[in-house]
Design a protein around this motif. Sequence first.
Motif, short mmCIF file in Angstrom:
data_model
loop_
_atom_site.label_atom_id
_atom_site.label_comp_id
_atom_site.label_asym_id
_atom_site.label_seq_id
_atom_site.Cartn_x
_atom_site.Cartn_y
_atom_site.Cartn_z
N ALA A 272 -2.12 5.29 5.68
CA ALA A 272 -2.64 4.49 5.21
C ALA A 272 -1.38 2.77 5.20
O ALA A 272 -2.53 1.77 4.32
CB ALA A 272 -3.05 4.95 3.47
N GLY A 273 -0.54 2.29 4.56
CA GLY A 273 0.58 1.72 4.87
C GLY A 273 0.19 1.21 6.10
O GLY A 273 -0.04 -0.06 6.56
N VAL B 24 1.24 -1.28 0.26
CA VAL B 24 0.28 -0.21 -0.02
C VAL B 24 0.90 0.99 0.32
O VAL B 24 0.63 2.07 -1.00
CB VAL B 24 -0.93 0.26 1.41
N SER C 255 -3.60 0.13 7.65
CA SER C 255 -3.17 -1.27 6.83
C SER C 255 -2.70 -3.01 7.26
O SER C 255 -3.40 -3.72 7.39
CB SER C 255 -3.69 -2.09 5.02
#
Length: 204
Positions: A176-177, A161, A180
């Motif tokens: 986001a990484g 991601v 997730s």
Amino acid sequence: MELIFYWTDHAGVAVFAIAGTLLAFRKKMDGFGVLVLASATAIGGGTTRDLILGLPVFWTHDPNYLYTIIIAALLTIIWLRFRAYIPMATLMVADAFGLAFFATMGAEKTLSAGFSPFIAIIMGTISACFGGMLRDVLARDIPMVLKSELYATTCIVGATVYVVLVPYQPLIALAAGMASTLLIRLGAIKYNWSLTVFRDHQDH
């Protein structure tokens, strides 16, 4: 942006140092054992990444990482003085946060060194997983990476991601990484998510 990455990296080191200290507490280790386990967890993965990539080992050029480990371990020890027992779930959640930090930061450092996105994903996974694996081996536990719940896979997802999004918006890619990786790992802990490869066979 570099300052944000730097402090995020320190946050990951601190969280993994806490996870190492929690396991040392469960194993009733002495002060030296606490520092060894905290350090192995916090910098083991990043050290392995740098050695594989042929880069200067990050903490040898910036001793502040070692200070972060010591401070995180001492604060955890002080907190544990008032706790008679630490549930295994607490250690696993702390470890999940460490994975979230290091999967993305390992990928970021690999990309910054000029390596391909594919290598960045691999190195992000190694950065996140190897310290915890070393911690568990030293503590004579089965490494979490070898247990049934999703572990390394969550790091692969998080690093992927990050690598996909970072050309467009680095800060969003970082968030986001990490999110997730963390959410999938916490889901795996709670609901026992796994990638089943072999079917159960009964002897006849």
